[in-house]
Design an enzyme around this catalytic site. Structure first.
Site, short mmCIF file in Angstrom:
data_model
loop_
_atom_site.label_atom_id
_atom_site.label_comp_id
_atom_site.label_asym_id
_atom_site.label_seq_id
_atom_site.Cartn_x
_atom_site.Cartn_y
_atom_site.Cartn_z
N CYS A 95 0.75 -1.17 -0.06
CA CYS A 95 0.02 -0.06 0.02
C CYS A 95 1.00 1.29 -0.09
O CYS A 95 1.60 1.54 -1.06
CB CYS A 95 -1.02 -0.05 1.13
N HIS A 193 -3.57 -5.85 2.41
CA HIS A 193 -3.46 -5.83 3.97
C HIS A 193 -4.42 -7.17 4.18
O HIS A 193 -4.92 -7.80 3.34
CB HIS A 193 -4.14 -4.73 4.56
N1 GLN Z 1 -1.68 6.98 2.10
C1 GLN Z 1 -2.06 6.16 0.85
C2 GLN Z 1 -3.49 6.24 0.24
O1 GLN Z 1 -4.33 6.62 0.64
C3 GLN Z 1 -1.75 4.71 1.31
C4 GLN Z 1 -2.79 4.21 2.14
C5 GLN Z 1 -2.33 2.83 2.98
O2 GLN Z 1 -1.43 2.60 2.90
N2 GLN Z 1 -3.63 2.20 3.33
O3 GLN Z 1 -3.26 5.97 -1.06
#
Ligand code: GLN
Length: 238
Positions: A95, A193
């Protein structure tokens, strides 16, 4: 002290990037290596510390926009990860960690922020937050079963010619173009995740195999049952 035969796992910036149980990815790798009789040494590298270049498998997780920007800045100034990847180390980037491995990603106002440029991807803010279950069919060249996981991100990711899509989405958004994640060399990037490796032990074994661990079969009966239940529920529910 590191012994020569041990598998060295490096968990990058747990103080900045570790959402939705991403640290579980470290535990799964440790356990699957140990169950095969492999000694494991894990280093947790906080963001104030240098990233060692002697690891076999590097992991980095997801996070909110501000810690993500901080992590990218620190990693850009630290050449340890670049040197490790250059000598063939493996990496799972999840992510926010996935996005910062590319050339650019969207900041908290959507502004472009420079990534670390380790893989040929570029991310930016997408039209809407992607939240929910992800199911995706993995590129046949990797020979892995269907991926399952959870996503929560604003960013969308465009893959350049230097990387391949990891999988094709069946449920969820992933990269935002019908594909989810990418791979190149021994690097896997993903929006999954869950944590990703607990929900997809075959992905853990891909990384372990790249790191030279002999993949003796493990009794995964209970995990397979759980996986199948989850997949059935998600696929039946949408
Ligand atoms: N901040 C990034 C986004 O919103 C990654 C989010 C995350 O790692 N859950 O795309």
């Amino acid at each position: 002290m590191q012994s020569d035969s041990a598998l060295r796992i490096v968990w990058i910036y747990p103080d900045l990037l570790s959402t939705y149980g991403d640290q579980g990815n470290v535990l799964v790798l440790e356990q699957r290596a140990r169950r095969r009789g492999v000694e494991v040494e894990t280093v947790h590298v906080r963001s104030a510390d240098p990233v060692p270049e002697t690891g076999d498998i590097y992991l980095i997780g997801g996070g909110e926009d501000r810690p993500q920007i901080l992590a990218a800045e620190r990693l850009r100034r630290d050449s340890g990860l670049h040197r490790a990847i250059a000598r063939g180390a493996s990496m799972l980037a999840v992510c926010a960690g996935y996005q910062i491995m590319g050339s650019t990603f969207g900041g908290e106002e959507g502004q472009p922020v420079a990534g670390v440029g380790l893989i040929d991807i570029a991310s930016s803010r997408g039209p809407a937050r992607a939240v929910g279950e992800l199911v995706a069919e993995v590129d046949a060249a990797l020979g892995l079963p269907t991926l399952t996981g959870f996503e929560n991100h604003m960013g969308v990711t465009h893959l350049g010619p230097g990387v391949k899509p990891l999988s094709k989405t069946v449920r969820g958004v992933g990269n935002g173009d019908g594909f989810e994640g990418c791979y190149a060399g021994h690097i896997v990037g993903t929006y999954l995740h869950g944590p990703a490796l607990a929900r997809n032990p075959a992905l853990a074994d891909l990384l372990l195999g790249w790191a030279g661990v002999e993949l003796a079969p493990l009794d995964d009966f209970r995990y397979d049952q759980l996986r199948q239940e989850r997949l059935n529920t998600v696929l039946a529910g949408q």
